[in-house]
Design a protein around this motif. Sequence first.
Motif, mmCIF file in Angstrom:
data_model
loop_
_atom_site.group_PDB
_atom_site.id
_atom_site.type_symbol
_atom_site.label_atom_id
_atom_site.label_comp_id
_atom_site.label_asym_id
_atom_site.label_seq_id
_atom_site.Cartn_x
_atom_site.Cartn_y
_atom_site.Cartn_z
ATOM 1 N N SER A 1 0.880 -0.991 0.026
ATOM 2 C CA SER A 1 -0.690 -0.173 -0.327
ATOM 3 C C SER A 1 0.908 1.356 -0.043
ATOM 4 O O SER A 1 1.813 1.185 0.804
ATOM 5 C CB SER A 1 -1.132 -0.134 1.771
ATOM 6 O OG SER A 1 -1.399 1.437 1.298
ATOM 7 N N ARG A 2 0.372 1.778 -0.759
ATOM 8 C CA ARG A 2 1.481 2.584 -1.288
ATOM 9 C C ARG A 2 0.960 4.151 -0.648
ATOM 10 O O ARG A 2 1.608 4.764 0.851
ATOM 11 C CB ARG A 2 1.762 4.033 -2.573
ATOM 12 C CG ARG A 2 1.545 3.268 -3.567
ATOM 13 C CD ARG A 2 1.367 4.263 -5.219
ATOM 14 N NE ARG A 2 1.532 3.442 -6.414
ATOM 15 C CZ ARG A 2 1.796 3.736 -7.185
ATOM 16 N NH1 ARG A 2 0.746 5.507 -7.395
ATOM 17 N NH2 ARG A 2 2.208 3.105 -8.258
ATOM 18 N N ALA A 3 0.213 4.323 0.149
ATOM 19 C CA ALA A 3 -0.072 5.500 1.252
ATOM 20 C C ALA A 3 0.177 4.484 3.107
ATOM 21 O O ALA A 3 0.841 5.734 3.785
ATOM 22 C CB ALA A 3 -2.053 5.306 1.959
ATOM 23 N N GLU A 4 0.804 3.230 3.687
ATOM 24 C CA GLU A 4 1.563 3.007 4.001
ATOM 25 C C GLU A 4 3.045 3.041 3.925
ATOM 26 O O GLU A 4 3.620 3.276 5.042
ATOM 27 C CB GLU A 4 1.991 1.461 3.874
ATOM 28 C CG GLU A 4 0.321 0.836 4.838
ATOM 29 C CD GLU A 4 -0.288 -0.626 4.579
ATOM 30 O OE1 GLU A 4 -1.386 -1.302 5.488
ATOM 31 O OE2 GLU A 4 0.922 -1.537 4.822
ATOM 32 N N SER A 5 3.586 2.995 2.868
ATOM 33 C CA SER A 5 5.284 2.968 2.946
ATOM 34 C C SER A 5 6.002 3.370 1.641
ATOM 35 O O SER A 5 5.042 3.128 0.767
ATOM 36 C CB SER A 5 5.835 1.011 3.568
ATOM 37 O OG SER A 5 6.800 1.537 3.252
#
Length: 626
Positions: free
Chosen positions: A101-105
Amino acid sequence: MVLERIESPADLKALDPTELPVLADELRAAIIASVARVGGHLGSNLGVVELSIALHRVFTSPQDLLLWDTGHQAYVHKMLTGRRAMFDTLRQAGGLSGYPSRAESEHDVIENSHASTALSWAFGIARGEAAKDPSDRRQVVSVVGDGALTGGMAYEALNNLGHHRLPVLIVLNDNGRSYAETVGRLSERMSDLRTDPRYRTWRARIDRVLARLPLAERAADASLEALKQFVSDAPALQSFVEALGVRYLGPVDGHDHERLEHALTHAKRLEGPVLVHVLTEKGKGYTPAETDLEKHLHDTSAFDVATGRSASSKPRSWTQAFSDTVTDIGCRRRDVVAVTAAMPGSTGLLPLAARRPDQVLDVGIAEQHAVTAAAGMAHAGLTPLIAVYSTFFARGFDQANLDVGLHDEHVIFSFDRAGITGDDGASHHGVLDLALMLRIPTATVLAPSCEEDLTALLEVAVDLDGPVSVRFPKGDAVAAASLGLDGPGDGLAARRIREGADACVLAVGDRLGPALEAADLLGEHGLDVAVWDVRCVRPADGAMLAAAAAAPLVVTVENGYVAGGAGSHLADRIVELAGVGQAPPVLRLGVPDTYLQHAKPAQILAELGLDAAGIAAGIRKVLTDA
């Protein structure tokens, strides 16, 4: 513990090689403990522990780009890139996604939960990198496996990578399995050992194992034999990829730290595209997962670590209800052929395959091929039924539209996990199938509200003409009695469950139960609403449409995208019947146009206003504001 010292890939690079086996054991223990508690993808992640460690020791993420195909094998990657402390929140609302997930890392590039796509991502990114100054270019690494090479898109990308000579490093994580045992294991021998008697003995054992597995299309079938021969001989794989212009290295033991790092380091220095063939064992280090031949520990709910089985008994599921019905139909009708895209266990086809192996066809992760092949089978006089998760149907929509729909072939689409599915997040919600099937002009679109209706509508579907779809949600099946019904409906007719003069609610599929509860809630406020069980969205029942056209307000409720979905279709039919300017207003309730993240289905449905309280509030607001 070694794992407690790893907060980033830089910490991993600083480890002494002797610490790596200890780290691998600790990672496996952490994954088993977390997945046992909250569910998730277990077997695939246990198999890539050493590979994930090696990738992060040889390459420098996020400067080097690691692309995971499929993304459900990225748990170790997450733990090695600063998310170890959050791992207990896996797949929980507000916690870690079960996929990259791009939102995570910044270490996550693509949320690639639909297989066979990462090589195309790799080609596109590498093409963009090639336009940069050499000093600014990043290494692109694509980890492909878990059956992804049974999908045609992967070969299209390989062809382009080889033709354009783009410097992509492809790691083929070969564990011989996708969701089920669809192909044989790759040989651990190099080409000069193919004639070794021990190798031939090993191959004979694989043949015997495949012959015993309860899936259709055994080795006697020429097409499967050709596929098995292709993927079970490293020399054949080498010849194939090198003919496309991709250099081949391997096979490499995917659980040997030293050999993995050596192979990846060597490949990193080579020019052009390189495929490193890595042999791993799915479920490595945990016996229940190592011996799981169906799917149970591929994507599992919470389970008992000691046995690998669910910690508690589960109610009967919609998939089980479908499985019983399709098995019964298949055993009665030899013309019925159930088709799966590498998911016979997940979609409930194993019981039919055990009793009628010639009536179940597993094509691998190749939904496009599955749909067009089904069109061909229908044209030849068979009755194909494609059992597929709703989210994966989008991959074969063009074929469903033009090969099945345009030719008006009688193909039945069974959409499992239709609607909000929950823990797997945005890519797995089955919210498109209604809108997509309604774009196929010749399709009959069915939505049972209870287990008895699922059986009844499937029985009707096999005798209809043209394309037909039947959808049902993830989770526990709903009995007719729990909805106050005395059994299934009649044919394709809708049924009025409740009378009412203030509004007419048209409930689609699994939203009938909440709609009836909403009607009770509205009754407490003096509002009397009728409730219909739509059952067949197209062709919609004439009596239902006439009743709706005479109501002061029509409310449609569906577990799918509201734009272009069942509500839109029914509203159009009401306008056609009543006339423009004469038709009542229509309140359409459903899923909005957005990507919904992971949480329990009940929580998401409540937030969308698709539970009983939300439906009642939506109706009351319109009626009281009018």
